[in-house]
Design an enzyme around this catalytic site. Structure first.
Site, short mmCIF file in Angstrom:
data_model
loop_
_atom_site.label_atom_id
_atom_site.label_comp_id
_atom_site.label_asym_id
_atom_site.label_seq_id
_atom_site.Cartn_x
_atom_site.Cartn_y
_atom_site.Cartn_z
CE LYS A 82 -1.64 -1.44 4.09
NZ LYS A 82 -0.61 -2.40 4.56
CG HIS A 108 1.52 -0.70 12.08
ND1 HIS A 108 2.08 0.50 12.40
CD2 HIS A 108 1.76 -0.90 10.77
CE1 HIS A 108 2.63 1.03 11.31
NE2 HIS A 108 2.46 0.20 10.31
CD GLU A 152 2.23 -6.46 8.62
OE1 GLU A 152 1.64 -5.36 8.72
OE2 GLU A 152 1.74 -7.53 9.00
C1 PLP Z 1 -1.16 -3.44 8.44
C2 PLP Z 1 -0.10 -2.47 8.01
N1 PLP Z 1 1.17 -2.93 7.87
C3 PLP Z 1 2.17 -2.12 7.47
C4 PLP Z 1 1.92 -0.80 7.16
C5 PLP Z 1 3.07 0.03 6.70
O1 PLP Z 1 3.41 0.98 7.64
P1 PLP Z 1 4.65 1.94 7.47
O2 PLP Z 1 4.50 2.63 6.17
O3 PLP Z 1 4.57 2.84 8.64
O4 PLP Z 1 5.88 1.11 7.51
C6 PLP Z 1 0.63 -0.26 7.33
C7 PLP Z 1 0.34 1.14 7.08
O5 PLP Z 1 -0.74 1.63 7.14
C8 PLP Z 1 -0.41 -1.13 7.76
O6 PLP Z 1 -1.68 -0.71 7.90
#
Ligand code: PLP
Length: 426
Positions: A50, A178, A267
């Site tokens: 994402k 998270h 993640e």
């Molecule tokens: C379930 C989950 N994992 C990982 C991420 C990635 O987070 P970051 O960009 O802070 O590393 C997000 C971000 O919204 C998330 O919702």
């Protein structure tokens, strides 16, 4: 940065093109990956698609050996098409459609998160063999984008959900959390890992054999040397995470269980993509704005990319952008700075990239460059809001990046893939 400026001058027709550009610097991602492996060698990263679903970026990460955190069937399809293996994918959206669960089962995507009973019921019907991680709520107060109001269950709910899952015959194998995107406190990981350990113990008491700890995202995207003194670095976070895993998991617990076979995963999204992308915008128009006293307090510029394109964070998190004029230092030295407003190209008055921005005077047709534009900002729909075009994609592969990819035997497939995306070999 100078390499990127040089690359832009050689690869973009700066005089004639009226489109914005997004430049992917492959070396930056390779460096991030090697930093990760050096500082957290026990933890396999599953890149959060994402954060930036650009296909060349996903291709490079896949060839480096990174797994993928997908939030939807579409993201899973995308990474599978690129060659990712099902066992390298986690379906980490706690709220899933029925169709995406059926699809996951058909494609052997077994690892997924949940945080409520209703989702467990869906999983029981459509993907009863799934290997589940219970997502718990953790402290995210010191983060830029807090996620725990929407996701994650309390410790009490975790216990109830684990019991329910057990009765439903489902396979819970671990815990996910998270600490919030743009986490500003390394201690948040320590506290969260301690909580996860408690949930491991609860689950073990119910008869589950727990083996996966997923520490989520939240890691900084910026390189440590460009962070402010008060901001937490990746090195500091890695140290806390490693220590916390040892402290809470690498021992025999009261019941005599070893956590030898613990798999730790993460993640990271922002971490891998933020610094790898640079956006180039052109000044489409300008307006000198006087106040009622006939002073000339500021200049308003309309650029060819904006808040509905690459600058979404101007709306979501009021991000402060730093435009770099693509002008020689001689020209910059001769120009006067003005308080400026940078607008995007749409008719919407929320389409404001930056208010009160000190900037040397710019003229129509000149270019502004924005660094660190890779996270949650890319726009790959060809035509966006108000019919505005998405940035043209360009890929920059430095000599060093190419050598690393050759050494890993992945350069040829990556290169042939890149040709579809505006890559010209230098
Ligand atoms: C379930 C989950 N994992 C990982 C991420 C990635 O987070 P970051 O960009 O802070 O590393 C997000 C971000 O919204 C998330 O919702």
């Amino acid at each position: 940065m100078n390499d990127i400026i040089e690359f832009n001058r050689n690869n973009i027709d700066l005089n004639n093109s009226e489109l914005p550009y997004s430049i992917f610097n492959v070396e930056d991602v390779i460096e991030k990956y090697s930093q990760w492996c050096r500082l957290m060698p026990r933890i396999r990263p599953y890149y959060a698609v994402k954060a930036n679903p650009s296909l060349p970026l996903l291709k490079v990460l896949n060839k480096l050996g990174v797994g993928f955190d997908c939030a939807s069937q579409h993201e899973i399809e995308t990474v599978l098409e690129l060659g990712a293996k099902p066992e390298s994918i986690i379906f980490a959206n706690t709220c899933k459609t029925n169709a995406s669960l059926v699809y996951s089962r058909d494609e052997d995507i077994d690892l997924m998160t949940f945080d409520c009973l209703e989702e467990l019921k869906k999983i029981q019907i459509r993907h009863p063999e799934a290997r589940l991680l219970v997502r718990i709520k953790v402290d995210d107060t010191d983060s830029k984008v807090r996620l725990n109001r929407k996701f994650g269950c309390s410790m009490t709910d975790a216990l109830n959900l684990l019991s329910a899952a057990k009765q439903m015959g489902l396979f819970v194998i671990g815990v996910a959390f998270h600490v919030g995107s743009g986490a500003q406190s390394a201690d948040a990981y320590d506290l969260a890992i301690a909580r996860a350990r408690q949930v491991f113990d609860m689950a073990e008491a119910l008869g589950y054999k727990m083996s996966v700890l997923d520490i989520g995202g939240g890691f900084p995207g910026l390189w440590s040397h460009s962070l402010d003194n008060n901001e937490i670095t990746f090195e500091q976070m890695a140290k806390v995470v490693n220590t916390a895993i040892d402290k809470h998991f690498a021992t025999i617990d009261d019941n005599g269980h070893w956590y030898d076979n613990l798999t730790v995963m993460a993640e990271p999204g922002t971490y891998f993509c933020e610094t790898a992308f640079t956006v180039l915008t052109r000044v489409l128009s300008r307006r000198e704005v006087s106040d009622d006293q006939n002073n000339w307090p500021h200049i308003m510029y309309t650029l060819n990319d904006g808040a509905y394109g690459s600058f979404k964070d101007s709306i979501y998190i009021r991000k402060v952008y730093e435009p770099i004029p693509l002008l020689s230092s001689d020209i910059i030295a001769k120009r006067q700075p003005y308080n400026s407003i940078l607008w995007g190209p749409t008719c919407c008055s929320q389409d404001c990239i930056q208010d009160n921005c000190p900037l040397v005077e710019m003229f129509i047709g000149e270019w502004l460059m924005f660094a660190n534009m890779g996270a949650y900002s890319t726009n790959f729909d060809n035509i966006g809001f108000n019919g505005m075009p998405a940035p043209v994609y360009r890929i920059y592969v430095s000599y060093k990046a190419k050598q690393v990819l050759i050494k890993r035997n992945v350069w040829k497939p990556i290169r042939s893939y890149f040709y579809q995306f505006g890559y010209n070999q230098q």
